[in-house]
Design a protein around this motif. Structure first.
Motif, mmCIF file in Angstrom:
data_model
loop_
_atom_site.group_PDB
_atom_site.id
_atom_site.type_symbol
_atom_site.label_atom_id
_atom_site.label_comp_id
_atom_site.label_asym_id
_atom_site.label_seq_id
_atom_site.Cartn_x
_atom_site.Cartn_y
_atom_site.Cartn_z
ATOM 1 N N ASP A 1 3.421 8.035 -11.780
ATOM 2 C CA ASP A 1 2.335 7.574 -12.639
ATOM 3 C C ASP A 1 1.512 6.527 -11.902
ATOM 4 O O ASP A 1 2.012 5.437 -11.627
ATOM 5 N N PRO A 2 0.261 6.801 -11.579
ATOM 6 C CA PRO A 2 -0.573 5.822 -10.883
ATOM 7 C C PRO A 2 -0.725 4.517 -11.675
ATOM 8 O O PRO A 2 -0.978 3.464 -11.097
ATOM 9 N N ALA B 1 -5.634 1.049 -7.867
ATOM 10 C CA ALA B 1 -5.562 2.365 -7.238
ATOM 11 C C ALA B 1 -6.903 2.695 -6.608
ATOM 12 O O ALA B 1 -7.959 2.262 -7.094
ATOM 13 N N LEU B 2 -6.842 3.448 -5.549
ATOM 14 C CA LEU B 2 -8.030 3.922 -4.857
ATOM 15 C C LEU B 2 -7.821 5.405 -4.628
ATOM 16 O O LEU B 2 -6.802 5.807 -4.047
ATOM 17 N N VAL C 1 -14.380 7.510 -1.139
ATOM 18 C CA VAL C 1 -13.799 6.938 -2.357
ATOM 19 C C VAL C 1 -14.453 7.616 -3.551
ATOM 20 O O VAL C 1 -15.675 7.629 -3.678
ATOM 21 N N VAL C 2 -13.627 8.200 -4.421
ATOM 22 C CA VAL C 2 -14.163 8.849 -5.619
ATOM 23 C C VAL C 2 -13.867 8.046 -6.884
ATOM 24 O O VAL C 2 -14.531 8.219 -7.892
ATOM 25 N N PHE D 1 0.846 -1.185 0.000
ATOM 26 C CA PHE D 1 0.000 0.000 0.000
ATOM 27 C C PHE D 1 0.882 1.235 0.000
ATOM 28 O O PHE D 1 1.804 1.333 0.804
ATOM 29 N N LEU D 2 0.584 2.159 -0.880
ATOM 30 C CA LEU D 2 1.288 3.434 -0.909
ATOM 31 C C LEU D 2 0.230 4.524 -0.770
ATOM 32 O O LEU D 2 -0.708 4.586 -1.565
#
Length: 72
Positions: free
Chosen positions: A39-40, A46-47, A54-55, A30-31
């Motif tokens: 870059d995601p 990804a959250l 949470v969007v 987890f980051l």
């Protein structure tokens, strides 16, 4: 942590987490970061949260997550 790194160091940390020794040792990492200097897409999932909610998410549903976990 990433917010205090320059772009090169941020990318080096992402590389360690996604392809380096950390990724090889742990099936889940987890980051949590406010930084946008990486870059995601480098991550499997990804959250994204805003205002405590949470969007957006690319997390798998429960059945897919279980299959991924069992395959690891």
């Amino acid at each position: 942590m990433l917010s205090s790194f320059d772009d090169r160091r941020s990318q080096a940390l992402v590389d360690v987490l996604t392809r380096g020794p950390i990724a090889k040792q742990f099936p889940q990492v987890f980051l949590i970061s406010h930084s946008q200097s990486f870059d995601p897409a480098a991550f499997t999932c990804a959250l994204r949260m805003a205002g405590g909610r949470v969007v957006s998410t690319t997390l798998p549903d429960e059945a897919a997550a279980r299959a991924l976990w069992d395959a690891a």
